[in-house]
Scaffold this motif. Structure first.
Motif, short mmCIF file in Angstrom:
data_model
loop_
_atom_site.label_atom_id
_atom_site.label_comp_id
_atom_site.label_asym_id
_atom_site.label_seq_id
_atom_site.Cartn_x
_atom_site.Cartn_y
_atom_site.Cartn_z
N ALA A 123 0.83 -1.20 0.00
CA ALA A 123 0.00 0.00 0.00
C ALA A 123 0.86 1.25 0.00
O ALA A 123 0.52 2.26 -0.64
CB ALA A 123 -0.94 -0.01 1.20
N GLU A 124 2.00 1.20 0.71
CA GLU A 124 2.90 2.35 0.71
C GLU A 124 3.47 2.61 -0.70
O GLU A 124 3.54 3.76 -1.16
CB GLU A 124 4.06 2.10 1.68
CG GLU A 124 3.67 2.23 3.15
CD GLU A 124 4.82 1.94 4.08
OE1 GLU A 124 4.83 2.47 5.21
OE2 GLU A 124 5.73 1.18 3.68
N ALA A 125 3.82 1.52 -1.37
CA ALA A 125 4.31 1.68 -2.76
C ALA A 125 3.21 2.20 -3.67
O ALA A 125 3.45 3.03 -4.57
CB ALA A 125 4.83 0.34 -3.27
N GLY A 126 2.00 1.77 -3.46
CA GLY A 126 0.89 2.25 -4.27
C GLY A 126 0.67 3.74 -4.09
O GLY A 126 0.31 4.46 -5.04
N ILE A 127 0.86 4.24 -2.89
CA ILE A 127 0.72 5.68 -2.64
C ILE A 127 1.79 6.45 -3.41
O ILE A 127 1.50 7.51 -4.02
CB ILE A 127 0.81 5.96 -1.13
CG1 ILE A 127 -0.43 5.41 -0.39
CG2 ILE A 127 0.93 7.45 -0.87
CD1 ILE A 127 -0.35 5.57 1.11
N GLN A 128 3.00 5.95 -3.38
CA GLN A 128 4.07 6.65 -4.09
C GLN A 128 3.81 6.69 -5.60
O GLN A 128 4.04 7.71 -6.26
CB GLN A 128 5.40 5.96 -3.79
CG GLN A 128 5.84 6.08 -2.35
CD GLN A 128 7.11 5.30 -2.05
OE1 GLN A 128 7.68 4.65 -2.95
NE2 GLN A 128 7.57 5.37 -0.80
N THR A 129 3.31 5.56 -6.11
CA THR A 129 3.00 5.52 -7.55
C THR A 129 1.88 6.49 -7.89
O THR A 129 1.95 7.24 -8.88
CB THR A 129 2.60 4.09 -7.95
OG1 THR A 129 3.68 3.19 -7.66
CG2 THR A 129 2.27 4.01 -9.43
N ALA A 130 0.85 6.48 -7.09
CA ALA A 130 -0.28 7.37 -7.34
C ALA A 130 0.12 8.83 -7.21
O ALA A 130 -0.35 9.69 -7.96
CB ALA A 130 -1.42 7.04 -6.38
N GLN A 131 1.02 9.11 -6.27
CA GLN A 131 1.48 10.48 -6.10
C GLN A 131 2.28 10.94 -7.32
O GLN A 131 2.16 12.09 -7.77
CB GLN A 131 2.34 10.58 -4.83
CG GLN A 131 2.80 11.99 -4.51
CD GLN A 131 1.64 12.91 -4.15
OE1 GLN A 131 0.88 12.61 -3.23
NE2 GLN A 131 1.49 14.01 -4.90
N ASP A 133 1.86 9.86 -10.38
CA ASP A 133 0.90 10.08 -11.46
C ASP A 133 0.19 11.42 -11.29
O ASP A 133 -0.08 12.12 -12.28
CB ASP A 133 -0.13 8.94 -11.48
CG ASP A 133 0.48 7.61 -11.90
OD1 ASP A 133 1.55 7.63 -12.53
OD2 ASP A 133 -0.13 6.55 -11.60
N VAL A 134 -0.11 11.79 -10.08
CA VAL A 134 -0.75 13.08 -9.83
C VAL A 134 0.19 14.21 -10.22
O VAL A 134 -0.22 15.22 -10.86
CB VAL A 134 -1.17 13.21 -8.36
CG1 VAL A 134 -1.58 14.63 -8.03
CG2 VAL A 134 -2.31 12.25 -8.04
N ASN A 135 1.47 14.06 -9.87
CA ASN A 135 2.44 15.11 -10.21
C ASN A 135 2.56 15.25 -11.74
O ASN A 135 2.62 16.38 -12.27
CB ASN A 135 3.79 14.77 -9.61
CG ASN A 135 3.77 14.83 -8.09
OD1 ASN A 135 2.90 15.50 -7.50
ND2 ASN A 135 4.71 14.16 -7.46
N LEU A 172 -4.79 8.36 -6.08
CA LEU A 172 -3.96 8.59 -4.90
C LEU A 172 -4.77 8.43 -3.62
O LEU A 172 -4.29 7.82 -2.64
CB LEU A 172 -3.36 9.99 -4.97
CG LEU A 172 -2.52 10.43 -3.76
CD1 LEU A 172 -1.35 9.48 -3.55
CD2 LEU A 172 -2.05 11.87 -3.91
N ALA A 173 -5.98 8.95 -3.60
CA ALA A 173 -6.84 8.79 -2.41
C ALA A 173 -7.15 7.32 -2.16
O ALA A 173 -7.18 6.85 -1.01
CB ALA A 173 -8.12 9.60 -2.60
N GLN A 174 -7.37 6.59 -3.26
CA GLN A 174 -7.65 5.16 -3.11
C GLN A 174 -6.43 4.42 -2.56
O GLN A 174 -6.56 3.52 -1.74
CB GLN A 174 -8.05 4.60 -4.47
CG GLN A 174 -8.52 3.15 -4.40
CD GLN A 174 -9.04 2.66 -5.73
OE1 GLN A 174 -8.93 3.36 -6.76
NE2 GLN A 174 -9.59 1.46 -5.75
#
Length: 403
Positions: A123-131, A133-135, A172-174
């Motif tokens: 889940a931590e890695a997923g947050i970094q990936t989503a972040q 993509d947002v950037n 990212l929220a997900q």
């Protein structure tokens, strides 16, 4: 020889007869005196009227008393909380023992579940990936926006970039929600006590595989800071309580009931009195009784869930006829007392008493009344009509131990 014959002739003649008659008369007179003496003894002894025996008596008067009624009760804690695992894993640590006291938040068990640690890292890695993509999406919006303002490209390109940014922000929220959920599941591997209480049995040992579907709980925590004593009262007693208690509603009647005491299995009285809090609104049709619940504080933890005790409920009687229990006797399921009439003669009278009246006195509901005189000491085998010599005793002396 002649002389002897003369002597015999003298005693066999008429003179001898005269000598015998006075002797017989004296003997008969002696027998008559002896017979008269025996009759005189009988007249003054057992054959004559017996003297009346003295007995202590008391005249009955209405008195104020407290009637204690006992009810068998079972003890339950304020909370009985089953501790069950929410995740699958092996029991890695047990930090309490059976019967030990625990505080709220104290560590109880540790469950080894590596998969949940992996879920957290994923889940931590997923947050970094989503972040990331947002950037990237945000950079695209910043790039397209000035070109649209200069009418170099259409407005459609800007809207498309903004929609992509919103999609990446939602991802990212997900990812953050997944991380929070993974941390919660990982937190379930550490089990703490939800309340202050006492630890129950520990059916699982170190290394046991447990899950949320396990039949038996890991343990049970009993919160016994306050305990409940559950007992049953029959329908007749319930009606008596409702009639005697003041108040218009059931709650007000319960509030006006006196405090109850608790008798422990060893016969001692519990240090703290309790209060009747609730009564079941329905009568059990199979037993004809209603269930009551009384609450008792338990600061020392003396009372435990599942133990048995006796609830003693006091009822104030403002005008009751009482008799000492030791002056009564039981015959063929009936209870009797000795009543004395105006001629000081005994009469055996059957009485009826209130149910559940343990102690030194019976509360009489029938058979005798105010003003009757009864024998105030233990007596046996007195028949109706036996005359006694009454020795009147003050009621204050007879009822000095009345509580």
């Amino acid at each position: 020889m002649t002389t002897n014959n003369n002597i015999i002739s003298f005693f066999t003649g008429r003179s001898f007869t005269r000598l015998i008659k006075p002797t017989l008369a004296i003997a008969g007179f002696s027998l008559l005196l002896t017979s008269c003496g025996e009759k005189g003894k009988q007249a003054n002894g057992a054959g004559g009227p017996q003297q009346a025996q003295s007995y202590k008596t008391v005249t009955l008067q209405p008195r104020e008393a407290t009637l204690n009624t006992d009810y068998p009760a079972s003890i339950q804690g304020l909370q009985n909380i089953e501790i069950r695992p929410k995740v699958d894993g092996f029991v890695e640590g047990i930090y309490v023992d059976e019967g030990s006291l625990v505080k709220k938040g104290q560590l109880l068990f540790k469950i080894k579940a590596p998969q949940y640690e992996q879920d957290v890292r994923t889940a931590e890695a997923g947050i970094q990936t989503a972040q990331a993509d947002v950037n990237t999406a945000n950079l695209q919006v910043n790039k397209v926006k000035p070109l649209v303002e200069k009418d170099i490209i259409s407005h459609y390109e800007l809207e498309s970039a903004q929609n992509t940014l919103q999609t990446k922000q939602a991802a990212l929220a997900q990812a953050r929600a997944a991380f929070a959920n993974a941390k919660v599941n990982l937190g379930y591997t550490t089990i703490t006590s939800p309340v202050d209480g006492v630890i129950g049995s520990l059916p699982y040992k170190l290394g046991s595989l447990v899950s949320s579907a396990t039949v038996d709980p890991l343990t049970t925590v009993y919160n016994t800071a306050t305990v409940y004593a559950y007992f049953a009262i029959n329908e007749k007693q319930l009606l008596d309580i409702n009639r005697d208690s003041t108040g218009t509603s059931l709650k007000s009647k319960l509030n006006n009931l006196p405090k109850v005491s608790l008798l422990l299995p060893d016969g001692t009285t519990y240090d703290h009195n309790g209060k009747v809090e609730t009564v079941n609104g329905l009568i059990n049709t199979s037993t004809g009784s209603a269930n009551f619940r009384a609450a008792f504080v338990n600061p020392r933890g003396l009372l435990r869930t599942g133990s048995s005790a006796t609830v003693r409920m006091p009822v104030l009687l403002k005008s009751a006829i009482l008799v000492p229990q030791n002056v009564t006797y039981e015959l063929q399921d009936k209870r009797f007392v000795y009543v004395i009439d105006n001629q000081n003669k005994v009469k055996n009278v059957a009485i009826t008493t209130m149910d559940n009246t343990p102690g030194q006195f019976y509360v009489v509901t029938g058979g005798i009344k105010n003003g009757d005189k009864i024998i105030a000491e233990g007596a046996t085998n007195l028949k109706d009509g036996t005359e006694i010599k009454p020795v009147e005793v003050s009621p204050d002396v007879v009822f000095k131990d009345l509580k």
